[in-house]
Design a protein around this motif. Structure first.
Motif, PDB file in Angstrom:
ATOM      1  N   LYS A   1       0.828  -1.213   0.000  1.00 26.63           N
ATOM      2  CA  LYS A   1       0.000   0.000   0.000  1.00 26.63           C
ATOM      3  C   LYS A   1       0.863   1.265   0.000  1.00 26.63           C
ATOM      4  N   VAL A   2       1.969   1.226   0.728  1.00 24.47           N
ATOM      5  CA  VAL A   2       2.880   2.365   0.747  1.00 24.47           C
ATOM      6  C   VAL A   2       3.425   2.642  -0.652  1.00 24.47           C
ATOM      7  N   GLU A   3       3.827   1.582  -1.346  1.00 18.02           N
ATOM      8  CA  GLU A   3       4.383   1.739  -2.688  1.00 18.02           C
ATOM      9  C   GLU A   3       3.337   2.262  -3.666  1.00 18.02           C
ATOM     10  N   ALA A   4       2.093   1.801  -3.521  1.00 18.37           N
ATOM     11  CA  ALA A   4       1.022   2.293  -4.396  1.00 18.37           C
ATOM     12  C   ALA A   4       0.812   3.787  -4.200  1.00 18.37           C
ATOM     13  N   ARG A   5       0.847   4.255  -2.954  1.00 24.58           N
ATOM     14  CA  ARG A   5       0.696   5.690  -2.699  1.00 24.58           C
ATOM     15  C   ARG A   5       1.883   6.466  -3.244  1.00 24.58           C
ATOM     16  N   ARG A   6       3.073   5.894  -3.109  1.00 26.78           N
ATOM     17  CA  ARG A   6       4.254   6.586  -3.619  1.00 26.78           C
ATOM     18  C   ARG A   6       4.182   6.756  -5.134  1.00 26.78           C
ATOM     19  N   LEU A   7       3.803   5.702  -5.838  1.00 25.34           N
ATOM     20  CA  LEU A   7       3.734   5.771  -7.301  1.00 25.34           C
ATOM     21  C   LEU A   7       2.657   6.749  -7.765  1.00 25.34           C
ATOM     22  N   ALA A   8       1.574   6.838  -6.996  1.00 23.53           N
ATOM     23  CA  ALA A   8       0.485   7.753  -7.342  1.00 23.53           C
ATOM     24  C   ALA A   8       0.686   9.139  -6.738  1.00 23.53           C
ATOM     25  N   ASN A   9       1.772   9.311  -5.964  1.00 18.53           N
ATOM     26  CA  ASN A   9       2.003  10.550  -5.219  1.00 18.53           C
ATOM     27  C   ASN A   9       0.769  10.939  -4.414  1.00 18.53           C
ATOM     28  N   ASP A  10       0.184   9.941  -3.773  1.00 17.69           N
ATOM     29  CA  ASP A  10      -1.042  10.117  -2.997  1.00 17.69           C
ATOM     30  C   ASP A  10      -0.666  10.311  -1.532  1.00 17.69           C
ATOM     31  N   ASN A  11      -0.727  11.547  -1.086  1.00 22.65           N
ATOM     32  CA  ASN A  11      -0.337  11.828   0.296  1.00 22.65           C
ATOM     33  C   ASN A  11      -1.485  12.311   1.173  1.00 22.65           C
ATOM     34  N   ASN A  12      -2.722  12.248   0.660  1.00 24.07           N
ATOM     35  CA  ASN A  12      -3.855  12.667   1.506  1.00 24.07           C
ATOM     36  C   ASN A  12      -4.899  11.572   1.651  1.00 24.07           C
TER      37      ASN A  12
ATOM     38  N   TYR B   1      -6.623  18.720  14.663  1.00 20.85           N
ATOM     39  CA  TYR B   1      -5.308  18.540  14.066  1.00 20.85           C
ATOM     40  C   TYR B   1      -5.063  19.642  13.041  1.00 20.85           C
ATOM     41  N   PRO B   2      -3.902  20.271  13.067  1.00 19.51           N
ATOM     42  CA  PRO B   2      -3.605  21.312  12.069  1.00 19.51           C
ATOM     43  C   PRO B   2      -3.521  20.694  10.676  1.00 19.51           C
ATOM     44  N   PRO B   3      -3.855  21.457   9.631  1.00 19.65           N
ATOM     45  CA  PRO B   3      -3.861  20.901   8.269  1.00 19.65           C
ATOM     46  C   PRO B   3      -2.536  20.255   7.867  1.00 19.65           C
ATOM     47  N   TYR B   4      -1.411  20.839   8.291  1.00 20.91           N
ATOM     48  CA  TYR B   4      -0.120  20.274   7.868  1.00 20.91           C
ATOM     49  C   TYR B   4       0.086  18.852   8.372  1.00 20.91           C
ATOM     50  N   TYR B   5      -0.629  18.477   9.436  1.00 15.07           N
ATOM     51  CA  TYR B   5      -0.465  17.169  10.066  1.00 15.07           C
ATOM     52  C   TYR B   5      -1.289  16.083   9.377  1.00 15.07           C
ATOM     53  N   LEU B   6      -2.312  16.503   8.639  1.00 12.77           N
ATOM     54  CA  LEU B   6      -3.259  15.550   8.056  1.00 12.77           C
ATOM     55  C   LEU B   6      -2.813  15.102   6.676  1.00 12.77           C
ATOM     56  N   GLN B   7      -1.744  14.338   6.647  1.00 11.29           N
ATOM     57  CA  GLN B   7      -1.258  13.775   5.400  1.00 11.29           C
ATOM     58  C   GLN B   7      -0.472  12.510   5.695  1.00 11.29           C
ATOM     59  N   ASN B   8      -0.226  11.749   4.667  1.00 12.78           N
ATOM     60  CA  ASN B   8       0.495  10.487   4.829  1.00 12.78           C
ATOM     61  C   ASN B   8       2.004  10.732   4.740  1.00 12.78           C
ATOM     62  N   PHE B   9       2.562  11.228   5.836  1.00 10.66           N
ATOM     63  CA  PHE B   9       4.009  11.370   5.885  1.00 10.66           C
ATOM     64  C   PHE B   9       4.649  10.028   5.551  1.00 10.66           C
TER      65      PHE B   9
ATOM     66  N   GLN C   1       3.094   6.560   4.580  1.00  7.48           N
ATOM     67  CA  GLN C   1       2.712   5.461   5.466  1.00  7.48           C
ATOM     68  C   GLN C   1       1.201   5.433   5.669  1.00  7.48           C
ATOM     69  N   THR C   2       0.686   4.251   5.852  1.00  2.52           N
ATOM     70  CA  THR C   2      -0.743   4.048   6.023  1.00  2.52           C
ATOM     71  C   THR C   2      -1.241   4.777   7.272  1.00  2.52           C
ATOM     72  N   ASP C   3      -2.283   5.571   7.111  1.00  2.00           N
ATOM     73  CA  ASP C   3      -2.946   6.313   8.192  1.00  2.00           C
ATOM     74  C   ASP C   3      -2.100   7.460   8.753  1.00  2.00           C
ATOM     75  N   GLY C   4      -1.018   7.826   8.076  1.00  2.00           N
ATOM     76  CA  GLY C   4      -0.182   8.890   8.622  1.00  2.00           C
ATOM     77  C   GLY C   4       0.249   8.552  10.032  1.00  2.00           C
TER      78      GLY C   4
ATOM     79  N   HIS D   1       7.819  11.299   0.730  1.00  2.00           N
ATOM     80  CA  HIS D   1       6.850  12.347   1.075  1.00  2.00           C
ATOM     81  C   HIS D   1       7.178  12.996   2.421  1.00  2.00           C
ATOM     82  N   GLU D   2       8.174  13.828   2.377  1.00  2.00           N
ATOM     83  CA  GLU D   2       8.544  14.695   3.508  1.00  2.00           C
ATOM     84  C   GLU D   2       8.373  16.122   3.008  1.00  2.00           C
TER      85      GLU D   2
END
Length: 349
Positions: A97-108, A124-132, A135-138, A308-309
């Motif tokens: 799942k991590v690799e699928a998000r990376r290939l799709a550049n899916d960070n939200n 939660y502040p907006p900057y925190y609500l992403q898949n750092f 990773q699954t579920d941030g 995705h940093e």
């Protein structure tokens, strides 16, 4: 004789540990679709041999610190084999799942998945609500908290705990000055409590406060610190700590600042200065910055894109002495430690 045996035990344990995590690092890389790197940039990247040499230097430094009495021999250099195997299986299952998000550049995905659906608006502040790190579920699930430390050890080939332990050296020096029995320490952005476990293992009577914005990571920290007393847990943002001014003798910030946007970075620096007593110490451990280890500069440029940093590129170019100096903290020392940077800052008395 006892010291020689301890060194042999350390070397054997670290050999097993590095082999275990580095093999997973290689296996994970083999499964990933490689990122394209222009030919002219390949020369800017360190090769595997250099990375392994530098990892060996880190472990040699770790042993010297143990032998010198700066901190105790770690209790879990070789983790429970069955538990380690189970975590590895979970890691590779999640890696798909991590690799699928990376290939799709899916960070939200974290927003779409409804993970934060039960939280009150603005929790939660907006900057925190992403898949750092994609990773699954941030940082907002129990599964993420349970997998996180394994993911980090794989990333650094078994060197993550050894890097964290380097922050115990300035801690020991500071506690020799102010006394562990009466001092108070805040670990701001404590994550799963991995560093605080090392702290309490060495200083069981030291009063520590663990602060993190993720209730799941804070719960994992509470589990790790359960054997010790004098531990407090606060669920809050690092830029808005619900503690009075001058509450702590020591603040530690371990791998926090590279995940903060620039404005929040300045706010957290100010908050740390507010929370420290006059003459108090900030112990800072985070990623290397540009120029710290020039051979790694190309890798630092690639890292935020592949993992995705979103705030990393600005962090590696931030003048930390100026950042903390503006808040009233004076730099006392700074040095590279493998892929990390260890620095100390003193609040004006």
């Amino acid at each position: 004789m006892a010291r020689d045996l301890a060194r042999l035990a350390y070397g054997a344990a670290q050999g097993l540990r590095v082999s275990w995590y580095y093999a997973q690092k290689m296996a994970a890389a083999a499964r990933a679709v490689p990122a394209s790197v222009p030919d002219e940039r390949r020369a800017d990247l360190p090769d595997r041999a250099q990375i392994l040499r530098d990892l060996r230097r880190l472990l040699e430094r770790d042993w010297r610190n143990i032998a010198a009495g700066h901190y105790r021999f770690p209790a879990d250099l070789v983790p429970n084999p069955l538990a380690a195997w189970r975590r590895s299986r979970r890691f590779f299952a999640d890696l798909v799942k991590v690799e699928a998000r990376r290939l799709a550049n899916d960070n939200n995905e974290i927003v779409r998945s409804g993970v934060v659906g039960g939280a009150p608006p603005g929790r939660y502040p907006p900057y925190y609500l992403q898949n750092f790190h994609f990773q699954t579920d941030g940082y907002l699930s129990r599964d993420s908290a349970e997998l996180y430390d394994h993911q980090v050890e794989v990333l650094f080939g078994g060197g993550a705990d050894a890097m964290r332990r380097q922050a115990l050296v300035p801690l020991r020096q500071e506690l020799a000055r102010c006394g562990a029995r009466n001092a108070k320490l805040l670990d701001i952005g404590c994550g799963t409590g991995r560093f605080l476990r090392e702290v309490k293992s060495n200083y069981p009577k030291l009063a520590v406060t663990a602060l993190d914005l993720s209730p799941f990571y804070l719960a994992e920290a509470a589990r790790l610190l359960a054997p010790w007393s004098r531990c407090e847990f606060i669920e809050a943002a690092a830029e808005a700590v619900p503690c009075p001014d001058a509450s702590f003798d020591i603040v530690t910030a371990i791998y926090l600042f590279h995940e903060l946007p620039p404005r929040r970075r300045r706010a957290v620096a100010g908050e740390i200065a507010r929370l420290l007593k006059p003459g108090g110490l900030l112990i800072f451990l985070d990623s290397l910055q540009q120029g710290d280890t020039p051979a790694y500069d190309g890798l630092l440029d690639r890292f935020p894109r592949e993992f995705h940093e979103p705030y990393y590129a600005s962090y590696v170019r931030t003048d930390l002495a100026a950042l903390f100096g503006a808040a009233g903290l004076v730099i006392e020392g700074s040095e590279p430690v493998y892929f990390s940077k260890l620095a100390t800052f003193r609040r004006n008395a």
